[in-house]
Design a protein around this motif. Structure first.
Motif, short mmCIF file in Angstrom:
data_model
loop_
_atom_site.label_atom_id
_atom_site.label_comp_id
_atom_site.label_asym_id
_atom_site.label_seq_id
_atom_site.Cartn_x
_atom_site.Cartn_y
_atom_site.Cartn_z
N TYR A 1 0.36 -1.07 -0.42
CA TYR A 1 0.13 -0.13 -0.21
C TYR A 1 0.97 1.31 0.31
O TYR A 1 0.61 2.65 -0.40
N TYR A 2 1.85 1.27 0.38
CA TYR A 2 2.56 2.38 0.87
C TYR A 2 3.58 2.16 0.04
O TYR A 2 4.69 2.97 0.03
N HIS A 3 3.67 1.14 -0.85
CA HIS A 3 5.39 2.15 -1.53
C HIS A 3 6.23 1.70 -1.14
O HIS A 3 6.94 2.27 -1.92
N SER A 4 6.19 1.05 -0.17
CA SER A 4 7.17 1.07 0.91
C SER A 4 8.25 -0.97 0.28
O SER A 4 7.89 -1.36 -0.35
N MET A 5 9.39 -1.38 0.69
CA MET A 5 10.29 -1.69 0.98
C MET A 5 10.21 -3.37 1.59
O MET A 5 10.72 -3.36 2.63
N ALA A 6 8.62 -3.09 2.33
CA ALA A 6 7.95 -3.60 3.71
C ALA A 6 9.08 -4.95 3.09
O ALA A 6 8.97 -6.22 4.05
N ALA A 7 8.97 -5.69 2.21
CA ALA A 7 9.06 -7.68 1.95
C ALA A 7 10.67 -7.63 2.08
O ALA A 7 10.77 -8.88 3.00
N VAL A 8 11.72 -6.72 2.08
CA VAL A 8 12.47 -7.48 2.63
C VAL A 8 13.05 -6.75 4.23
O VAL A 8 14.11 -6.50 4.92
N GLY A 9 11.90 -5.83 4.50
CA GLY A 9 12.20 -5.21 5.68
C GLY A 9 11.34 -5.41 7.25
O GLY A 9 11.93 -6.33 8.03
N ASN A 10 9.94 -6.47 6.64
CA ASN A 10 9.82 -7.70 8.12
C ASN A 10 8.02 -7.60 7.07
O ASN A 10 7.22 -7.37 6.80
N ASP A 11 8.26 -9.43 7.19
CA ASP A 11 7.07 -10.37 7.10
C ASP A 11 5.29 -10.04 7.27
O ASP A 11 4.64 -9.50 6.21
N ALA A 12 5.57 -9.29 8.85
CA ALA A 12 3.73 -9.10 9.31
C ALA A 12 3.42 -7.97 8.55
O ALA A 12 2.30 -7.47 7.82
N GLU A 13 4.65 -6.40 8.65
CA GLU A 13 3.78 -5.54 7.61
C GLU A 13 3.89 -5.78 6.14
O GLU A 13 2.94 -5.58 5.23
N PHE A 14 4.64 -6.09 5.61
CA PHE A 14 4.12 -6.74 3.96
C PHE A 14 2.81 -7.62 3.97
O PHE A 14 2.62 -7.14 3.42
N ILE A 15 2.20 -8.03 4.91
CA ILE A 15 1.59 -8.63 4.72
C ILE A 15 0.42 -7.81 4.85
O ILE A 15 -0.55 -7.63 3.94
N ALA B 1 -8.13 -1.40 -0.67
CA ALA B 1 -8.42 0.18 -1.17
C ALA B 1 -8.73 -0.30 -2.63
O ALA B 1 -9.85 0.46 -3.29
N LEU B 2 -8.07 -0.98 -3.59
CA LEU B 2 -8.51 -1.41 -4.49
C LEU B 2 -10.53 -1.07 -5.45
O LEU B 2 -11.64 -0.55 -5.94
N ALA C 1 -12.05 -2.75 -8.78
CA ALA C 1 -11.77 -3.61 -8.68
C ALA C 1 -10.71 -4.72 -8.58
O ALA C 1 -10.71 -4.76 -7.06
N GLU C 2 -10.88 -6.13 -9.06
CA GLU C 2 -10.58 -7.41 -7.50
C GLU C 2 -9.00 -7.24 -8.10
O GLU C 2 -8.64 -7.92 -9.20
N ALA C 3 -7.95 -7.35 -7.44
CA ALA C 3 -6.99 -7.98 -7.90
C ALA C 3 -6.52 -9.24 -7.71
O ALA C 3 -6.12 -9.77 -6.90
N VAL C 4 -5.83 -9.83 -8.56
CA VAL C 4 -4.85 -10.85 -9.11
C VAL C 4 -4.12 -11.02 -9.21
O VAL C 4 -3.49 -12.31 -9.92
N THR C 5 -3.04 -10.05 -9.52
CA THR C 5 -1.90 -10.01 -10.10
C THR C 5 -1.02 -9.00 -9.23
O THR C 5 -1.74 -7.96 -8.79
N PHE C 6 -0.03 -9.13 -9.02
CA PHE C 6 1.93 -8.92 -8.08
C PHE C 6 2.72 -8.11 -8.59
O PHE C 6 3.09 -8.61 -9.21
#
Length: 395
Positions: A108-122, A131-132, A138-143
């Motif tokens: 959501y925050y255009h962050s680097m949470a994927a390498v910072g904190n798993d819980a925050e990333f999820i 939000a989408l 819109a139903e998001a199915v691609t990441f």
């Protein structure tokens, strides 16, 4: 089966920080430059987002739905658009209703949470997906991760979150002799399809369209289509562009809107390719696995994470921010979580990048600071106040 062209447009606006001095710590906890944020969003909406949304809708109708595109709109962009330019969101909603436009999920925050904190990333992925749905329908199915950051570990996380397709960079040092114009699968997530950005064709538009020093200037739709035709024996060409290139980075006077309209009509008229959304392109059979140990991104020649975590300033700020996660979980106050999210935005760390000041800002990024050290000091002053608020709530 015809090869496909996937057009993916990135829409993001950061929450710019105001000048925050050491003497503000503990006294003033509003961190954002609201005037700058509003001005920037109003400008880009008028020059780019609104006219381009209108053009896309017209082209979708005039081509009988043959034009298909995708958007990666960050949560911070959605919230600022809702506040300052809701008519842009109305346009996205209308585009979504055509059935020819896919909206992609990201942190959501255009962050680097994927390498910072798993819980925050999820948390951010789920927040953005909701939000989408609420704002655009819109139903998001691609990441797609922030700036396409990816490695095998991130791929596993994304698959566990229910996504079967992810967009990332066609990094040469990973691909070797292979082409980015095919569908791949995750090395340790075999059900996860990977679509890779074609860096050359993407950057020819994003970076070089108005460059008079470029040997290929001026770039015409016919010339660009000729380059695309060199890929007609491949599966899918993923062209990922910052939506701002239309009318903001490249003003209307450069011919960027006319170029795009002519390109779409040429592709549809010639019939060698079809346009596809990422979820449609991912229905093709994967040709090979894509093994990535160290994170890659769509930034810089090295296609790594150095733009955000390449020096000690960035690492110090990043680590101190994510060290507050446990305390925040105990307190669980919405306003603190909201500020924590905005402080994770990748732009803050990008501003501290020392290489930015030597490469000229290869992606036309406007850094509001004169030096990376100023960016660091301002950010750390904000972070010091934020940490003090967290500690006061614990006491």
């Amino acid at each position: 089966m015809k090869p496909s062209i996937c057009l993916i447009f990135k829409v993001h606006e950061p929450s710019r920080l105001r000048l925050y001095r050491f003497f503000d710590i503990g006294k003033e906890s509003h961190y954002y430059d609201d005037f700058a944020n509003r001005s920037a969003m109003m400008k880009v909406a008028a020059n780019s987002y609104l006219p381009m949304n209108e053009m896309l809708l017209k082209l979708i109708k005039s081509t009988g739905g043959k034009l298909k595109v995708a958007f990666a709109v960050s949560g911070t962009a959605l919230s600022q658009l809702d506040r300052y330019c809701p008519e842009v969101i109305d346009g996205f909603r209308e585009l979504s209703g055509t059935g020819c436009v896919e909206f992609l999920c990201e942190p959501y925050y255009h962050s680097m949470a994927a390498v910072g904190n798993d819980a925050e990333f999820i948390h951010q992925v789920e927040k953005h997906k909701l939000a989408l749905k609420n704002s655009i329908g819109a139903e998001a199915v691609t990441f797609v991760n922030t700036d396409m950051v990816y490695n095998d570990a991130i791929g596993e996380k994304v698959q566990k979150l229910g996504f079967n397709t992810i967009l990332t960079e066609g990094a040469r040092h990973i691909l070797g002799w292979r082409s980015p114009n095919y569908v791949y699968r995750g090395a340790y997530s075999p059900k996860l399809k990977l679509l890779l950005r074609n860096a050359g064709l993407s950057d020819d538009l994003s970076l070089r369209f108005d460059s008079r020093g470029w040997s290929e200037w001026p770039l015409t739709a016919d010339k660009y289509y000729g380059w695309l035709c060199g890929c007609q024996n491949d599966q899918v060409v993923n062209i990922c562009l910052n939506y701002k290139i239309f009318g903001d980075y490249f003003r209307k006077e450069t011919g960027i809107f006319d170029f795009f309209e002519s390109l779409v009509n040429t592709v549809v008229g010639d019939g060698k390719f079809n346009f596809a959304t990422p979820c449609e392109a991912a229905t093709r059979k994967a040709v090979d696995s894509f093994d990535v140990q160290d994170p890659i991104s769509c930034e810089d020649e090295e296609r790594d994470m150095a733009k955000w975590l390449g020096n000690e300033l960035q690492k110090d700020a990043f680590n101190k921010l994510y060290a507050l996660e446990e305390k925040l979980s105990i307190i669980n106050l919405p306003q603190l979580w909201e500020d924590y999210g905005h402080l994770q935005e990748s732009d803050h760390f990008y501003n501290m990048n020392t290489k930015f000041f030597t490469d000229g800002g290869t992606h036309r990024y406007v850094n509001p600071y004169d030096t990376p050290y100023e960016a660091f000091i301002n950010y750390m002053n904000v972070l010091a106040d934020f940490a003090l608020r967290v500690q006061n709530e614990l006491n």
